[in-house]
Design an enzyme around this catalytic site. Structure first.
Site, PDB file in Angstrom:
ATOM      1  N   ASP A  34       0.765  -1.113  -0.051  1.00 55.94           N
ATOM      2  CA  ASP A  34      -0.051  -0.113  -0.096  1.00 55.94           C
ATOM      3  C   ASP A  34       0.990   1.263   0.126  1.00 55.94           C
ATOM      4  OD1 ASP A  34      -2.208  -1.817   0.220  1.00 55.94           O
ATOM      5  OD2 ASP A  34      -2.020  -1.774   2.576  1.00 55.94           O
ATOM      6  N   GLU A 206     -11.400   1.345  -3.709  1.00 58.42           N
ATOM      7  CA  GLU A 206     -10.744   1.837  -2.463  1.00 58.42           C
ATOM      8  C   GLU A 206      -9.283   2.488  -2.846  1.00 58.42           C
ATOM      9  OE1 GLU A 206      -9.467  -1.715  -0.378  1.00 58.42           O
ATOM     10  OE2 GLU A 206      -9.110  -2.600  -2.119  1.00 58.42           O
TER      11      GLU A 206
END
Length: 551
Positions: A34, A206
């Site tokens: 991420d 997302e």
């Protein structure tokens, strides 16, 4: 390791010869998912997720996008992050690092659950004028969703984006990207929340990031879930609040449908520009041991070159991740892998080390009582989520090993110390010294496979005396092995068990019950120093040194 190499002349990412520096992906191997990438002046920074591990939010620094140096983590104390009792793969998800008006802003979510359709995310913001700190007390923001990010508009306003979590049965749990203004002076959210993007038919929208360029707002999101169907989606609008048009060419980046690619799961990206106006995308990736197989190294960080002509869409050549990416500048000679040895002479743990569920405080990680030793006070059992005593580092290659010299005198069978290959509370291998019923020291090996423990009796060794021993854990592709060196000996003795390394993977850790995630896997394999004192009787182990090498 965390440093990529470069060579003066080699094949480019899509054929042909390239002269100059090369990014070699992944630039952050091992569990580094991420990525949020940021440039301040000529310095680049990447922040990555850490889940149940301290310090929370790991940082790396580079001046050329090729070589990356670990800076350690930001959330080093419970004032900033409390992971007591955190579940496996809960904790810190998808941080966002930004910079405005001389101040760094770090936005992160502490996710408490993901069972039965719930997440219980709580978003926090901390700020500092220097990445070394001190960091402000956390500002408590909303808990409506995770993967939050800040966007600093050219007009001076700041906005918080996140995915929208919908817990209601039968609804889309990823209910769109929402935005709300953040007042930097008042340090709070103001105004109404708005959903500005519902995503594409791929779903699981997302990881939002917003960028302003050429009169457009560009919204970069992650879609498809964080496994084989992962992708980076780009949409744009003339207005901050939309409507957002999706790039008609399809995803900016994905590995989906290309099992032959070395880099899989490509998605969850963030963009950065260089001082001379070039663009690059940092993104999540993974390297399975077999095609679409288990990813023991977890989710890693890679960087791709982006073509972004004025007024056009940002594009990556072929829309797929490349292992090597040329960057401007003169080449340097390739560097051979080297051993990374820690003699524990510093006042704190080095940036390569992490601790499980509790920060490395002096009450259990002691670098002063015995100079040039790391003393680890024993903690809870492998399933304990409040006070485990595990000091570990990421596995960064299929072939690697951790070696440690230990001094340990167990008082009874409740005290254990040694080296481990670890994924989570349910999946690990552990070679340890303990005491038998008669008090004599023994060396044993135990594994946990999805919570089922097994002793490897053929590995049991009665030691002549307690005290010094050197232990080694080795990853050799899909196999984990252990070896030991008795005090004063010059040779290694291998323990007769070849253990399954692939149970230490995201894919193996994930379990579903009636279609709902009972367990998930978002981290990666570690090697570490593990000390257990199950009777809370004051047991500890001293480690003289530890070395890690990969090849």
């Amino acid at each position: 390791m965390t440093t990529a190499t470069k060579s003066p002349e080699t094949a480019g990412p899509h054929g042909g010869e390239v002269r100059g520096r090369l990014i070699r992906n992944p630039v952050l191997p091992g569990f580094n998912p991420d990525p949020s990438i940021l440039r301040v002046g000529t310095d680049y920074y990447i922040a990555t997720s850490t889940f149940e591990w301290y310090p929370g939010v790991r940082l790396h620094h580079s001046t050329d996008l090729v070589h990356w140096r670990p800076l350690g983590g930001v959330l080093t104390e419970r004032r900033l992050l409390d992971l007591t009792g955190a579940g496996d793969s809960c904790g810190v998800w998808a941080p966002d690092l930004s910079y405005v008006d001389g101040e760094f802003h770090l936005l992160y979510a502490d996710v408490a659950s993901f069972a039965s359709g719930y997440w219980d995310p709580q978003n926090y913001l901390v700020t500092a004028s220097d990445l070394a700190g001190p960091w402000s007390d956390p500002v408590v923001l909303h808990g409506r969703g995770f993967d939050a990010a800040l966007f600093h508009d050219e007009d001076g306003t700041t906005w918080m984006l996140s995915m929208t979590a919908d817990w209601r049965p039968g609804r889309d749990r990823f209910a769109g990207i929402q935005i709300q203004q953040y007042d930097r002076e008042a340090r709070r959210l103001v105004g109404a929340e708005r959903v500005i993007f519902h995503g594409t038919t791929v779903g699981v929208t997302e990881g939002p990031h917003l960028y302003q360029k050429d009169g457009w707002y560009y919204l970069v999101t992650a879609e498809g879930g964080t496994s084989w169907t992962h992708q980076v989606t780009v949409a744009r609008s003339r207005s901050l609040f939309g409507p957002y048009e999706v790039d008609p060419a399809g995803p900016m980046l994905t590995s989906h449908g290309r099992p032959e690619l070395e880099l899989q799961k490509a998605g969850h990206g963030s963009l950065v520009s260089t001082p001379d106006g070039r663009w690059y995308l940092a993104h999540l990736t993974a390297r399975p041991y077999t095609p679409l197989g288990r990813c023991v190294l977890g989710r890693e960080t890679a960087i791709q070159a982006v073509q972004w002509p004025e007024g056009e869409w940002p594009r990556i050549e072929g829309g797929v991740p490349a292992v090597t990416v040329p960057v401007p500048g003169e080449a340097e000679p390739a560097k051979d892998p080297t051993e990374d040895r820690d003699d524990f002479t510093g006042p704190v743990l080095g940036p390569e080390w992490s601790t499980l569920r509790r920060p490395a405080t002096a009450d259990w990680v002691d670098l002063t009582s015995r100079p040039s030793y790391l003393r680890i006070q024993g903690g809870q059992s492998p399933v304990g989520r409040q006070r485990p005593s595990l000091v570990a580092r990421r596995v960064t290659a299929q072939q690697c090993e951790l070696t440690a010299h230990m001094r340990f005198e167990p008082a009874n069978y409740r005290q254990l110390a040694g080296v481990t290959a670890y994924y989570n509370t349910r999946n690990w291998h552990f070679a340890y010294v303990t005491a038998d019923d008669d008090g004599r020291p023994v060396l044993e090996v135990m594994s946990s496979d999805n919570g089922r423990r097994a002793m490897h009796d053929a590995c049991r060794v009665e030691l002549p005396e307690a005290g010094e021993i050197t232990l080694r854990v080795t990853f050799d592709g899909p196999r984990v092995t252990f070896a030991y060196q008795p005090a004063g000996a010059a040779h290694w003795i291998g323990l007769p068990a070849e253990l399954d390394a692939t149970i230490l993977s995201d894919e193996y850790a994930a379990t579903l019950v009636d279609g709902e995630p009972e367990g998930w896997g978002f981290t990666g394999a570690f090697v570490g120093l593990w000390v257990q004192d199950l009777g809370a009787e004051g047991g500890y182990a001293d480690f003289d040194w530890a070395s890690y090498r990969s090849w």
